[in-house]
Enzyme design. Structure first.
Site, PDB file in Angstrom:
ATOM      1  N   GLN A  97      -5.091  -2.043   9.390  1.00 50.13           N
ATOM      2  CA  GLN A  97      -4.829  -3.341   8.743  1.00 50.13           C
ATOM      3  C   GLN A  97      -5.377  -4.483   9.605  1.00 50.13           C
ATOM      4  O   GLN A  97      -5.082  -4.564  10.797  1.00 50.13           O
ATOM      5  CB  GLN A  97      -3.314  -3.507   8.521  1.00 50.13           C
ATOM      6  CG  GLN A  97      -2.937  -4.743   7.743  1.00 50.13           C
ATOM      7  CD  GLN A  97      -3.456  -4.727   6.305  1.00 50.13           C
ATOM      8  OE1 GLN A  97      -3.357  -3.728   5.603  1.00 50.13           O
ATOM      9  NE2 GLN A  97      -4.027  -5.830   5.866  1.00 50.13           N
ATOM     10  N   LYS A 110       0.841  -1.205   0.000  1.00 51.03           N
ATOM     11  CA  LYS A 110       0.000   0.000   0.000  1.00 51.03           C
ATOM     12  C   LYS A 110       0.874   1.253   0.000  1.00 51.03           C
ATOM     13  O   LYS A 110       0.600   2.221  -0.705  1.00 51.03           O
ATOM     14  CB  LYS A 110      -0.936  -0.027   1.221  1.00 51.03           C
ATOM     15  CG  LYS A 110      -2.077  -1.026   1.038  1.00 51.03           C
ATOM     16  CD  LYS A 110      -2.838  -1.338   2.316  1.00 51.03           C
ATOM     17  CE  LYS A 110      -3.797  -2.503   2.034  1.00 51.03           C
ATOM     18  NZ  LYS A 110      -4.468  -3.031   3.204  1.00 51.03           N
ATOM     19  N   ASP A 142     -11.824   1.996   3.756  1.00 55.96           N
ATOM     20  CA  ASP A 142     -12.072   0.553   3.622  1.00 55.96           C
ATOM     21  C   ASP A 142     -13.572   0.268   3.512  1.00 55.96           C
ATOM     22  O   ASP A 142     -13.973  -0.838   3.145  1.00 55.96           O
ATOM     23  CB  ASP A 142     -11.501  -0.190   4.846  1.00 55.96           C
ATOM     24  CG  ASP A 142     -10.243  -0.968   4.508  1.00 55.96           C
ATOM     25  OD1 ASP A 142      -9.998  -1.196   3.299  1.00 55.96           O
ATOM     26  OD2 ASP A 142      -9.518  -1.355   5.430  1.00 55.96           O
TER      27      ASP A 142
END
Ligand code: NAP
Length: 286
Positions: free
Chosen positions: A95, A51, A118
């Site tokens: 994460q 990322k 997300d």
């Protein structure tokens, strides 16, 4: 049979994102993504590094917070709160998975919905299921963008999504429903899965079981999207679809690797740009 190539599609999406990032930078907005990694999970470390690299390629700032395994939930929530109120941060990603002593749901709900790139916050989940504009989880969004890029109109198609996770299956089904597909969601309790799949014009497999979707479950000319990433004993990667045999019947199919995977990161960047654009609009700069 045509391959749905996630590598090349994500490369063109990323080129567009870079242009958008630079047009924001010109008006004084540097798009910024904050990523929080707790602990030493090897796969998570790899994802976070990927990322970071993708942000760099697209001129998006990435602020990585690497916290030790024993970080307390309150400490994590405090950091998220700081990022929530920091106007220079457009996007926040925690994460997953988190260490066991931390409640994932509480953490995900603590991220400001306008920075939740997300798309896991209940508000964004609700917006997606109501057909409102919000953040859509990156993997299913990547699938939809890839289908669009290849001119696959899902309207009226019989679509079967195998898997009902909050991360992939459910949002995928909602996206397809919003685009007027007739959607069936299958899961581990589904009876006659083979028959259900055989009736599908489009199958999205998000199961986590290597080569689970076999050629006898797929009708001729079906579109087959494989979200699965499984590591085999020999170290190689394979999807949830028996690619070798299913590809002989499908009209379009995603390979693993090189299909859905690269699209996921591209959508994370795209959601970050969307948030940065909202910031610019609020400031009257766009
Ligand atoms: P998950 O949370 O484990 O969900 C798996 C789903 O598959 C569940 O809904 C489960 O049903 C269903 N399932 C399991 N066995 C089944 C069976 N025999 N028949 C029908 N359905 C069955 O997994 P996930 O997070 O959605 O991920 C799925 C796969 O996608 C994994 O391989 C993961 O690594 C991969 N993935 C890839 C990306 C990417 O970027 N390409 C991103 C995320 C995930 P129940 O709900 O009844 O248990």
């Amino acid at each position: 049979m045509k391959i749905l190539d996630g590598k090349s599609t994500s490369a063109s999406v990323k080129a567009m994102i870079k242009k958008q990032a630079n047009s924001l930078i010109e008006v004084g907005i540097k798009p910024a993504l904050a990523v929080i990694l707790v602990g030493e999970n090897k796969a998570s470390k790899t994802y976070v590094n990927a990322k970071e690299k993708a942000c760099k390629e697209c001129d998006i700032a990435s602020i990585i917070h690497r916290l030790p395994e024993q970080t307390k939930q309150e400490e994590l929530l405090a950091l998220i709160n700081v990022l929530n109120i920091d106007d220079s941060v457009d996007a926040i990603l925690v994460q997953l998975p988190l260490p066991k002593h931390i409640d994932e749901k509480i953490v995900l709900e603590s991220i400001k919905d306008s920075k939740d790139v997300d798309g896991f916050h209940a508000l964004n989940v609700g917006k997606l299921s109501s057909g409102l504009d919000g953040f859509v989880p990156c993997t299913p969004l990547g699938v939809k963008v890839m289908l669009d890029e290849y001119g696959i109109d899902v309207s009226g198609l019989n679509a079967v999504v195998v898997g009902r996770s909050n991360i992939v299956g459910k949002p995928m089904a909602n996206l397809l429903l919003n685009a007027n597909a007739t959607v069936t969601i299958a899961h581990s309790h589904t009876k006659n899965l083979s028959e259900i799949c055989k009736n599908a014009d489009l199958i999205v497999a998000a199961i986590g079981k290597p080569k689970f979707i076999t050629a006898d479950m797929v009708r001729d000319k079906a579109v087959v999207v494989d979200v699965g990433i499984n590591r085999l004993d020999d170290g190689s990667l394979c999807g949830d679809v028996d690619y070798e045999n299913v590809s002989k019947k499908a009209s379009f199919i995603t390979p693993v690797p090189g299909g859905v995977g690269p699209m996921t990161i591209a959508m994370l960047l795209s959601n970050t740009i969307k948030s940065a654009t909202n910031r610019a609009k609020k400031l009257g700069l766009k």
